[in-house]
Design an enzyme around this catalytic site. Structure first.
Site, PDB file in Angstrom:
ATOM      1  N   CYS B  81       0.819  -1.215   0.000  1.00  0.00           N
ATOM      2  CA  CYS B  81       0.000   0.000   0.000  1.00  0.00           C
ATOM      3  C   CYS B  81       0.852   1.266   0.000  1.00  0.00           C
ATOM      4  CB  CYS B  81      -0.914   0.029   1.213  1.00  0.00           C
ATOM      5  SG  CYS B  81      -2.122  -1.295   1.251  1.00  0.00           S
ATOM      6  N   CYS B 116      -2.859  -1.213  11.022  1.00  0.00           N
ATOM      7  CA  CYS B 116      -2.688  -1.575   9.610  1.00  0.00           C
ATOM      8  C   CYS B 116      -2.615  -3.088   9.460  1.00  0.00           C
ATOM      9  CB  CYS B 116      -1.410  -0.965   9.047  1.00  0.00           C
ATOM     10  SG  CYS B 116      -1.678   0.533   8.101  1.00  0.00           S
ATOM     11  N   CYS B 179       6.018  13.846  36.811  1.00  0.00           N
ATOM     12  CA  CYS B 179       6.978  13.928  35.704  1.00  0.00           C
ATOM     13  C   CYS B 179       7.648  15.298  35.706  1.00  0.00           C
ATOM     14  CB  CYS B 179       6.277  13.742  34.358  1.00  0.00           C
ATOM     15  SG  CYS B 179       5.231  12.297  34.230  1.00  0.00           S
ATOM     16  N   CYS B 182      10.802  16.358  37.895  1.00  0.00           N
ATOM     17  CA  CYS B 182      12.132  16.047  37.386  1.00  0.00           C
ATOM     18  C   CYS B 182      12.367  16.711  36.030  1.00  0.00           C
ATOM     19  CB  CYS B 182      12.321  14.544  37.239  1.00  0.00           C
ATOM     20  SG  CYS B 182      12.545  13.687  38.803  1.00  0.00           S
ATOM     21  N   HIS B 183      11.454  16.486  35.098  1.00  0.00           N
ATOM     22  CA  HIS B 183      11.747  16.805  33.696  1.00  0.00           C
ATOM     23  C   HIS B 183      11.487  18.265  33.318  1.00  0.00           C
ATOM     24  CE1 HIS B 183      12.803  12.709  32.769  1.00  0.00           C
ATOM     25  NE2 HIS B 183      11.752  12.301  33.452  1.00  0.00           N
ATOM     26  N   ARG B 220      10.084   3.184  28.409  1.00  0.00           N
ATOM     27  CA  ARG B 220      10.749   4.243  29.175  1.00  0.00           C
ATOM     28  C   ARG B 220       9.799   4.814  30.226  1.00  0.00           C
ATOM     29  NH1 ARG B 220      15.118   6.243  31.461  1.00  0.00           N
ATOM     30  NH2 ARG B 220      13.613   6.170  33.129  1.00  0.00           N
ATOM     31  N   CYS B 224      10.254   4.888  34.244  1.00  0.00           N
ATOM     32  CA  CYS B 224      10.124   6.084  35.085  1.00  0.00           C
ATOM     33  C   CYS B 224       9.160   5.815  36.240  1.00  0.00           C
ATOM     34  CB  CYS B 224       9.602   7.263  34.265  1.00  0.00           C
ATOM     35  SG  CYS B 224      10.907   8.326  33.619  1.00  0.00           S
TER      36      CYS B 224
END
Lengths: 109, 263
Positions: B81, B116, B179, B182-183, B220, B224
């Site tokens: 496709c 798909c 989250c 820390c991030h 991941r 965490c």
């Protein structure tokens, strides 16, 4: 199960007497046998035991692998280009299953 | 190999350019300034840029093989496709996760591949985190290398985005950390042996040294959650998809650099 795909990087041709660098990488879990899964059951050892390379029929590199070797072992070595010939790379795991790759090195001049 | 390096280089350039042209206040989402690749050591950066030494490329190559492998009752492959992925998949990863009208759900690349497979190829969907799914995802994501992330969070995707936004700042686990703590608040600082990233997923699927394998963004996220001793959601769950969408929005303008290397 056959081993996963391997990759090789080396020049296709070299001058006679030239030192050629060859890189070989194979995908393998290299499970040590010392780890346990999340239920505390030991994960069986599953490693590649040997890696050999022959050049025009003669062994030019040999290596014994142990549980301390990381997953997806990546090996770089050199050899001297002597004659046009095929390099045969063989990784053999602990059950005897082998991955074989072939590359031609043409020696010119 | 040089093309690979150039693409990575272009990616960085695109990331820098995008940074400078983001109009202030255009979106209420604080933008993450850099991909996690920026915090790698020189050696790992070199490894990531080297198409031979980067082990993630092993998965990418398997993905290339799977792309044209016929599977399922419909006797089709991805290629039947979509044709050549190098053309048809260019820039696709930058738009994902995206809302899929047909199934009425938010899909990331992994789930889109499986969608798909089950609908078009009539094949068994791959299980999450299998080498097959990681490989195809890596192959498709790599076609967008250097392209800036640009997900649509409006319309039907909006509720997922809001959910992701809420999850990002919600404290969780025995360590009671969100989250964002820390991030956002401590990004760039050290957490034991590693530098805390800005929490963007532009390099995924990555080859993580700790895993000794390629892994998905959801793996991941689970790692965490484990780190803050929180309950881990399943890979591919609606919560993680929502979070992935929010992270993608935070990464807007950052160049995709999959398959990246992480510690």
């Amino acid at each position: 199960m056959a081993l996963a795909p391997a990759r090789i990087s080396m020049p296709a041709e070299a001058k006679k007497g030239e030192i050629v660098e060859i890189k070989a990488l194979v995908r393998h879990v290299m499970e040590t046998g010392y780890r346990t899964d999340n239920r505390g059951q030991p994960i069986p050892r599953d490693i590649i035991k040997s890696f050999t390379v022959t050049y025009a029929g003669e062994e030019v590199f040999g290596m014994e692998l142990n549980p301390g070797v990381s997953a997806n072992p990546y090996v770089i070595f050199t050899t001297v280009a002597t004659e046009t010939g095929e390099l045969v790379f063989t990784w053999t795991d602990q059950k005897g299953a082998a991955t074989v790759e072939r590359k031609l090195l043409a020696v010119v001049g | 190999m040089n093309a690979f390096r150039a693409a990575i280089g272009a990616g960085w350039l695109a990331a820098l350019t995008a940074l400078s042209v983001v109009p202030a206040g255009a979106q209420e989402v604080p933008r993450a300034p850099v991909s996690g690749s920026a915090f790698l050591s020189q050696e790992l950066k070199a490894m990531q840029a080297d198409a031979f030494a980067n082990p993630g490329v092993l998965w990418l190559e398997e993905g290339e093989r799977l792309w044209s492998a016929v599977d399922g009752k419909a006797g089709k492959s991805c290629q039947s496709c979509h044709g050549d992925a190098k053309q048809s998949m260019k820039g696709v990863a930058a738009r994902y996760p995206a809302f899929d009208a047909a199934s009425g759900k938010l899909l990331n690349l992994e789930l889109r591949i499986n969608d798909c497979r089950s609908r078009r190829m009539v094949a068994e969907p791959y299980r999450y985190e299998t080498n097959e799914l990681l490989s195809l995802t890596a192959y498709i994501a790599a076609q967008s290398r250097g392209r800036p992330m640009a997900v649509d969070v409006t319309g039907p995707a909006a509720p997922y985005f809001e959910r992701g936004k809420a999850l990002f700042s919600q404290r969780q686990g025995q360590l009671n950390l969100s989250c964002a703590q820390c991030h956002v608040d401590r990004a760039g600082q050290r957490l034991r042996g590693d530098t805390i990233s800005h929490g963007v997923g532009v390099g995924y699927p990555v080859y993580r040294i700790e895993w000794q394998s390629a892994g998905s963004l959801h793996r991941r996220l689970r790692a965490c959650a484990f780190g803050v001793r929180a309950e881990q959601a399943d890979s591919g769950s609606p919560d993680y998809l929502s979070l992935e969408l929010y992270l993608a929005k935070r990464a807007e303008g950052l160049a995709i650099d999959a398959p990246a290397i992480r510690k």
